[in-house]
Design a protein around this motif. Structure first.
Motif, PDB file in Angstrom:
ATOM      1  N   ARG A  15       0.829  -1.217   0.000  1.00 37.15           N
ATOM      2  CA  ARG A  15       0.000   0.000   0.000  1.00 37.15           C
ATOM      3  C   ARG A  15       0.861   1.265   0.000  1.00 37.15           C
ATOM      4  NH1 ARG A  15      -3.078  -3.063   3.808  1.00 37.15           N
ATOM      5  NH2 ARG A  15      -2.104  -1.906   5.518  1.00 37.15           N
ATOM      6  N   LEU A  16       2.054   1.169   0.615  1.00 37.93           N
ATOM      7  CA  LEU A  16       2.931   2.339   0.710  1.00 37.93           C
ATOM      8  C   LEU A  16       3.742   2.588  -0.556  1.00 37.93           C
ATOM      9  CD1 LEU A  16       4.368   1.857   4.328  1.00 37.93           C
ATOM     10  CD2 LEU A  16       2.977   3.789   3.561  1.00 37.93           C
ATOM     11  N   LEU A  17       3.966   1.552  -1.362  1.00 36.28           N
ATOM     12  CA  LEU A  17       4.893   1.667  -2.492  1.00 36.28           C
ATOM     13  C   LEU A  17       4.629   2.868  -3.407  1.00 36.28           C
ATOM     14  CD1 LEU A  17       5.664  -1.998  -3.603  1.00 36.28           C
ATOM     15  CD2 LEU A  17       7.210  -0.330  -2.568  1.00 36.28           C
ATOM     16  N   PRO A  18       3.367   3.194  -3.718  1.00 35.21           N
ATOM     17  CA  PRO A  18       3.164   4.376  -4.566  1.00 35.21           C
ATOM     18  C   PRO A  18       3.732   5.662  -3.973  1.00 35.21           C
ATOM     19  CG  PRO A  18       1.185   3.034  -4.519  1.00 35.21           C
ATOM     20  CD  PRO A  18       2.113   2.453  -3.489  1.00 35.21           C
ATOM     21  N   ARG A  19       3.872   5.702  -2.649  1.00 29.07           N
ATOM     22  CA  ARG A  19       4.461   6.894  -2.015  1.00 29.07           C
ATOM     23  C   ARG A  19       5.979   6.895  -2.128  1.00 29.07           C
ATOM     24  NH1 ARG A  19       1.817   7.085   3.926  1.00 29.07           N
ATOM     25  NH2 ARG A  19       3.225   8.892   4.054  1.00 29.07           N
ATOM     26  N   PHE A  20       6.554   5.778  -2.526  1.00 27.51           N
ATOM     27  CA  PHE A  20       8.006   5.669  -2.625  1.00 27.51           C
ATOM     28  C   PHE A  20       8.480   5.830  -4.063  1.00 27.51           C
ATOM     29  CE2 PHE A  20       7.754   2.499   1.184  1.00 27.51           C
ATOM     30  CZ  PHE A  20       7.407   3.548   2.019  1.00 27.51           C
ATOM     31  N   ARG A  21       7.792   6.650  -4.813  1.00 25.59           N
ATOM     32  CA  ARG A  21       8.140   6.907  -6.213  1.00 25.59           C
ATOM     33  C   ARG A  21       8.608   8.347  -6.370  1.00 25.59           C
ATOM     34  NH1 ARG A  21       3.596   3.902  -9.828  1.00 25.59           N
ATOM     35  NH2 ARG A  21       4.402   5.372 -11.350  1.00 25.59           N
ATOM     36  N   GLY A  22       9.409   8.592  -7.410  1.00 23.97           N
ATOM     37  CA  GLY A  22       9.784   9.953  -7.766  1.00 23.97           C
ATOM     38  C   GLY A  22      10.898  10.561  -6.950  1.00 23.97           C
ATOM     39  N   TYR A  23      11.694   9.732  -6.296  1.00 23.71           N
ATOM     40  CA  TYR A  23      12.827  10.244  -5.514  1.00 23.71           C
ATOM     41  C   TYR A  23      14.083  10.351  -6.380  1.00 23.71           C
ATOM     42  CZ  TYR A  23      10.274   9.805  -1.109  1.00 23.71           C
ATOM     43  OH  TYR A  23       9.376   9.969  -0.093  1.00 23.71           O
ATOM     44  N   ASP A  24      14.882  11.341  -6.073  1.00 27.35           N
ATOM     45  CA  ASP A  24      16.186  11.464  -6.745  1.00 27.35           C
ATOM     46  C   ASP A  24      17.131  10.364  -6.289  1.00 27.35           C
ATOM     47  OD1 ASP A  24      15.823  14.019  -8.246  1.00 27.35           O
ATOM     48  OD2 ASP A  24      15.494  14.788  -6.223  1.00 27.35           O
ATOM     49  N   VAL A  25      17.056  10.018  -4.988  1.00 25.03           N
ATOM     50  CA  VAL A  25      17.913   8.980  -4.415  1.00 25.03           C
ATOM     51  C   VAL A  25      17.082   8.113  -3.484  1.00 25.03           C
ATOM     52  CG1 VAL A  25      19.946   8.470  -2.993  1.00 25.03           C
ATOM     53  CG2 VAL A  25      19.954  10.473  -4.492  1.00 25.03           C
TER      54      VAL A  25
END
Length: 373
Positions: free
Chosen positions: A63-73
């Motif tokens: 459920r959390l994975l979509p929040r872990f997108r779009g990071y530089d690092v």
């Protein structure tokens, strides 16, 4: 930059986050708090208790994975960056790799390269897995070998190490285990500490106050049992000249409070270098009795300060060094002064954060150059 720090090991990521935020970066720490130590984090991914704990955590992570997108690092503290079976982490890693720009693996804590190198190639004179040419045969060491060698954890570690953009080691010992395999992508960056140092006392107090932290189920593996016995025997031999305080399996905040006011901390018999807890103690002017081998100072480029009372991985060595400290407490003020200076010079969390920032910026420049080529 937008940075995701995933997993925790002895407060490294929580401390690094403070430094990176002060440098202007947007940082999210996702971890289980390193189990009972309960270090701070922004998103908690502790494994629930009970027979279905793993399944419940896996569903939460999905459920959390979509929040872990779009990071530089995205930086992983360890190949086992979540409390899930290694088999479950392959897909999660690939998702993170696909939806973020750069992946960094930390060489910290237990992993395949640490276990394998210290068991077979033996680049260190002693470690958690070898004493000289002899492989350790105590049950905790054997358990870790079974856990990491020839298993899904080994495959996961190898896959991430080969795929990621960079590997950062926080200790000399981890660096020498990874660098031969990945010389182009492995860096050494010291562990980050938020200094909390009082001024060292002008004169040693009596009795000398010794402190030791005991991790649940890891006393024999880390050599704490030997250090504890040596300390107890020195205290028995010299009544009234030293006392010992033990912290066993307590949360980090309580551990810090118990440590305060000590003169010296005993930590990790088989280490070449001080880890996070003794470094925090040193920042407070508490002398570390443990890993202070020449290689530790060399990798830091330190040629002046020698604050650590180095011990060899034997009862006799620990007893001797403790006895000498008890007999010569006049050494303490200078050792305390050097301890504070050492952490300030090499481990200040802002200085360390700038070193990580430099690695991230170099990776980003390399990535942009490859895209333009």
């Amino acid at each position: 930059m937008k940075i995701l720090l995933l997993g925790e090991y002895s407060n490294v990521h929580a401390t690094l986050a403070k430094g990176l935020r002060q440098l202007g970066h947007e940082v999210t720490v996702v971890s289980n708090g390193d189990f009972w130590k309960n270090y701070p984090r922004d998103i908690d991914v502790s494994r629930p208790n009970g027979r279905l704990g793993g399944l419940r955590l896996q569903l939460k992570v999905l459920r959390l994975l979509p929040r872990f997108r779009g990071y530089d690092v995205v930086q992983l503290i360890n190949p086992m960056f979540l409390e899930l079976r290694a088999e479950r982490l392959f897909g999660i890693y690939r998702y993170l790799r696909k939806h973020n720009k750069l992946m960094v693996l930390c060489a910290m804590g237990m992993d395949y390269y640490w276990v394998s190198e210290c068991t077979y190639r033996k680049p260190l004179r002693y470690s958690d897995f070898n004493i000289g040419d002899q492989v350790r045969t105590d049950e905790p060491a054997i358990r870790e070998q079974r856990d990491w060698l020839g298993t899904a954890k080994e495959k996961l570690n190898k896959m991430i190490a080969h795929d990621c953009n960079a590997i950062v080691a926080g200790l000399y010992e981890d660096y020498v285990c990874y660098e031969p395999h990945f010389p182009r992508k492995t860096s050494f960056i010291p562990l980050p500490i938020v200094p909390a140092a009082p001024s060292p006392s002008a004169a040693p107090s009596a009795p000398i106050k010794l402190f030791i932290g005991i991790s649940r189920g890891r006393s024999q593996y880390k050599g704490t049992d030997i250090m504890l016995q040596a300390a107890q025997d020195v205290i028995a031999k010299y009544p009234g000249r030293a006392q010992l305080l033990k912290a066993e399996g307590v949360p980090f905040a309580e551990y810090q409070q118990m440590m305060n006011g000590s003169d010296a901390i005993l930590d990790q018999l088989y280490s070449y270098t001080p880890s996070m807890n003794p470094l925090l103690a040193m920042s407070k002017g508490i002398v570390c009795i443990g890993g202070g081998e020449p290689e530790n100072y060399d990798i830091l480029g330190e040629t002046e300060l020698r604050p650590i009372i180095n011990v060899q991985p034997t009862y006799e060595s620990v007893f001797h060094e403790l006895e000498q400290l008890v007999l010569h407490p006049e050494r303490l003020p200078e050792l305390k002064r050097q301890s504070i200076a050492y952490v300030s010079r090499h481990h200040d969390y802002l200085k360390v954060a700038r070193q990580y920032e430099k690695v991230y910026q170099a990776l980003r420049a390399q990535r942009d150059h490859q895209r333009q080529a």
